[in-house]
Design an enzyme around this catalytic site. Structure first.
Site, mmCIF file in Angstrom:
data_model
loop_
_atom_site.group_PDB
_atom_site.id
_atom_site.type_symbol
_atom_site.label_atom_id
_atom_site.label_comp_id
_atom_site.label_asym_id
_atom_site.label_seq_id
_atom_site.Cartn_x
_atom_site.Cartn_y
_atom_site.Cartn_z
ATOM 1 N N HIS A 3 0.843 -1.199 0.000
ATOM 2 C CA HIS A 3 0.000 0.000 0.000
ATOM 3 C C HIS A 3 0.877 1.248 0.000
ATOM 4 C CE1 HIS A 3 -3.727 -2.062 1.662
ATOM 5 N NE2 HIS A 3 -2.805 -2.912 2.084
ATOM 6 N N GLU B 158 2.331 -0.990 4.402
ATOM 7 C CA GLU B 158 2.126 0.380 3.933
ATOM 8 C C GLU B 158 3.483 1.029 3.710
ATOM 9 O OE1 GLU B 158 -0.822 1.998 3.528
ATOM 10 O OE2 GLU B 158 -2.259 0.733 4.608
ATOM 11 N N HIS C 80 -2.474 -2.720 -3.496
ATOM 12 C CA HIS C 80 -3.870 -2.560 -3.077
ATOM 13 C C HIS C 80 -4.772 -2.349 -4.291
ATOM 14 C CE1 HIS C 80 -6.660 -0.639 0.211
ATOM 15 N NE2 HIS C 80 -7.108 -1.790 -0.239
ATOM 16 N N ASP D 111 -3.570 2.894 -4.720
ATOM 17 C CA ASP D 111 -2.236 2.769 -4.137
ATOM 18 C C ASP D 111 -1.638 1.372 -4.375
ATOM 19 O OD1 ASP D 111 -4.372 2.036 -2.142
ATOM 20 O OD2 ASP D 111 -2.650 1.508 -0.891
HETATM 21 ZN ZN LIG Z 1 -4.081 0.793 0.555
#
Ligand SMILES: [Zn+2]
Length: 189
Positions: A42, A124, A160, A170
């Site tokens: 992400h 992330e 994602h 993303d």
């Molecule tokens: Zn995401």
């Protein structure tokens, strides 16, 4: 003399020794017997496009002040998390143990299998869809994925956007998948 870099490792609950641990309440158990076979990459920055603040850790720990930024009002009440965050300087932060289910994917499907949170690890990267990610982030991401692969039967790494097309974009076109693949390739001699 070159300092020896500490080996990144996971304990039996899936906590990484080199990560700064920030526990998120936003997790639960994976369905019994589910193999962890997917990594979801992400991109996130809070406020959007700004780096270095505490917005992401606040969001993942339900402490984001909806009045702190106009964008926050819409997201502050969301119960979300990821297993890991890699900041621009490569710092690794962990919110959820890998064996638990983090809440990063939302409504999602990969190869017609739904609810990707059940069987994935969410990572992330602090960033934005159209701004190049930092070298230190690729380095740490590759280190982390190598360790995850040794521990879990990971067979694919996706974004994602790949598991929630039309809803999520993303990590965006700025993420260099070829670069990640090169870093993960077996070392040539
Ligand atoms: Zn995401």
């Amino acid at each position: 003399m070159r300092a020896t870099r500490r080996q990144l490792a996971l304990d039996e609950r899936g906590f990484a020794n080199l990560a700064r641990q920030v526990r998120s309440p936003n997790h639960d158990a994976r369905p019994a017997g589910t193999a962890i076979s997917l990594v979801v990459v992400h991109g996130i920055s809070l406020p959007p496009g700004e780096y270095g603040g505490d917005g992401i850790t606040r969001l993942f720990t339900n402490r984001l002040d909806p009045r702190a930024h106009p964008y926050y009002a819409a997201i502050a009440a969301m119960k979300v998390s990821a297993h890991f965050l890699i900041r621009r300087d490569g710092e690794l932060i962990q919110f959820v143990g890998c064996r638990e289910r983090a809440w990063h994917a939302g409504a999602s499907a990969w190869k017609s299998r739904e609810r990707c949170n059940d069987f994935s690890i969410g990572i992330e990267l602090e960033g934005a869809d159209d701004i190049a990610y930092a070298t230190a982030q690729y380095t740490m991401l590759a280190r982390l994925i190598r360790v995850l692969r040794r521990t879990f039967p990971i067979d694919e790494i996706v974004g994602h956007a790949d598991i929630a097309p039309g809803r999520k974009t993303d990590p965006g076109p700025a993420f260099d998948w070829a670069r990640l693949r090169r870093l993960l390739a077996p070392r040539q001699r």
